[in-house]
Design a protein around this motif. Structure first.
Motif, PDB file in Angstrom:
ATOM      1  N   TYR A   1       0.831  -1.215   0.000  1.00 47.14           N
ATOM      2  CA  TYR A   1       0.000   0.000   0.000  1.00 47.14           C
ATOM      3  C   TYR A   1       0.865   1.264   0.000  1.00 47.14           C
ATOM      4  O   TYR A   1       0.495   2.274  -0.606  1.00 47.14           O
TER       5      TYR A   1
ATOM      6  N   ASN B   1       1.884   1.752  -3.514  1.00 45.05           N
ATOM      7  CA  ASN B   1       0.720   2.230  -4.269  1.00 45.05           C
ATOM      8  C   ASN B   1       0.475   3.715  -4.023  1.00 45.05           C
ATOM      9  O   ASN B   1       0.239   4.484  -4.967  1.00 45.05           O
TER      10      ASN B   1
ATOM     11  N   HIS C   1     -12.719   4.358  -6.003  1.00 43.90           N
ATOM     12  CA  HIS C   1     -11.865   3.257  -5.550  1.00 43.90           C
ATOM     13  C   HIS C   1     -12.319   1.962  -6.184  1.00 43.90           C
ATOM     14  O   HIS C   1     -13.492   1.753  -6.421  1.00 43.90           O
TER      15      HIS C   1
ATOM     16  N   ASP D   1      -8.632  -6.221  -1.169  1.00 44.97           N
ATOM     17  CA  ASP D   1      -7.623  -5.193  -1.407  1.00 44.97           C
ATOM     18  C   ASP D   1      -8.290  -4.042  -2.153  1.00 44.97           C
ATOM     19  O   ASP D   1      -9.462  -4.131  -2.533  1.00 44.97           O
ATOM     20  N   TYR D   2      -7.577  -2.953  -2.339  1.00 46.42           N
ATOM     21  CA  TYR D   2      -8.193  -1.805  -3.008  1.00 46.42           C
ATOM     22  C   TYR D   2      -7.149  -0.986  -3.736  1.00 46.42           C
ATOM     23  O   TYR D   2      -5.955  -1.079  -3.471  1.00 46.42           O
ATOM     24  N   GLY D   3      -7.641  -0.212  -4.684  1.00 49.08           N
ATOM     25  CA  GLY D   3      -6.804   0.696  -5.448  1.00 49.08           C
ATOM     26  C   GLY D   3      -7.603   1.927  -5.824  1.00 49.08           C
ATOM     27  O   GLY D   3      -8.804   2.012  -5.567  1.00 49.08           O
TER      28      GLY D   3
ATOM     29  N   ILE E   1      -1.154  -5.371  -4.893  1.00 50.36           N
ATOM     30  CA  ILE E   1      -1.560  -4.156  -4.174  1.00 50.36           C
ATOM     31  C   ILE E   1      -0.686  -2.983  -4.599  1.00 50.36           C
ATOM     32  O   ILE E   1      -1.185  -1.888  -4.875  1.00 50.36           O
ATOM     33  N   SER E   2       0.616  -3.196  -4.699  1.00 53.85           N
ATOM     34  CA  SER E   2       1.509  -2.109  -5.108  1.00 53.85           C
ATOM     35  C   SER E   2       1.221  -1.679  -6.544  1.00 53.85           C
ATOM     36  O   SER E   2       1.499  -0.553  -6.931  1.00 53.85           O
TER      37      SER E   2
ATOM     38  N   ASN F   1      -1.629  -1.038  -7.781  1.00 53.16           N
ATOM     39  CA  ASN F   1      -2.969  -0.434  -7.737  1.00 53.16           C
ATOM     40  C   ASN F   1      -4.067  -1.483  -7.854  1.00 53.16           C
ATOM     41  O   ASN F   1      -5.088  -1.268  -8.505  1.00 53.16           O
ATOM     42  N   ALA F   2      -3.839  -2.634  -7.245  1.00 54.30           N
ATOM     43  CA  ALA F   2      -4.809  -3.736  -7.228  1.00 54.30           C
ATOM     44  C   ALA F   2      -5.172  -4.178  -8.652  1.00 54.30           C
ATOM     45  O   ALA F   2      -6.309  -4.532  -8.929  1.00 54.30           O
TER      46      ALA F   2
ATOM     47  N   ASN G   1      -5.666  -2.491 -11.163  1.00 50.26           N
ATOM     48  CA  ASN G   1      -6.668  -1.599 -11.714  1.00 50.26           C
ATOM     49  C   ASN G   1      -6.127  -0.880 -12.944  1.00 50.26           C
ATOM     50  O   ASN G   1      -5.030  -0.343 -12.920  1.00 50.26           O
TER      51      ASN G   1
END
Length: 164
Positions: free
Chosen positions: A17, A20, A37, A56-58, A143-144, A146-147, A149
């Motif tokens: 994170y 990210n 998000h 997880d999220y981005g 995660i790093s 940006n999930a 995305n």
């Protein structure tokens, strides 16, 4: 790029994170704005396969949004991506912010302006598989990144979740 976890084997989810957030700060400095998000790994099966016990999220940025009208054929340049894939999703468009670990379903519904179908474009800027070591990327690599995305196409139909 190669897995961060390959170069830094002690890497944690929190490190992912941090990477990210640093990347998003670069994007903001380049003029991008956050529009929402992305939440991933929401199913238990995906969490187990990713060895994680929470979603997880981005960030969704303005240049990731593709819009179209009903019946329109949308031309998204394939060259904007590395190895794109798509997932069918529901997008929750919020009218007020949600915060905290104890948010209830009712609070989510009350904060939602509308729900619409969406197509999520996922992509990876981090290698999926190291062909030399046969190692798969870890969840903190995703995660790093940006999930995973990369883009979103919102549908035209808007549904109020409290009236359906």
């Amino acid at each position: 790029i190669e897995h961060f976890s390959k170069r830094f084997p002690g890497m944690t989810i929190e490190d992912g994170y941090r990477i990210n957030r640093a990347w998003m700060q670069i994007k903001f400095a380049e003029g991008r704005t956050m529009i929402g998000h992305k939440i991933g790994l929401t199913s238990r099966a995906m969490q187990v396969s990713s060895q994680i016990d929470e979603p997880d999220y981005g960030a969704l940025l303005d240049d990731m949004l593709y819009t179209c009208t009903p019946g329109q054929v949308l031309d998204i340049p394939f060259t904007d991506f590395i190895a794109p894939r798509v997932e069918v999703e529901l997008a929750f468009i919020l009218k007020k912010e949600l915060r905290g670990p104890n948010v209830t379903v009712q609070q989510v519904l009350e904060a939602t302006e509308y729900v619409t179908p969406a197509v999520e474009i996922i992509d990876s800027r981090i290698e999926q598989f190291d062909r030399h070591t046969k190692a798969m990327r870890k969840v903190y690599d995703t995660i790093s990144d940006n999930a995973a995305n990369a883009g979103i196409v919102l549908g035209a139909k808007r549904v109020d979740p409290l009236t359906t």
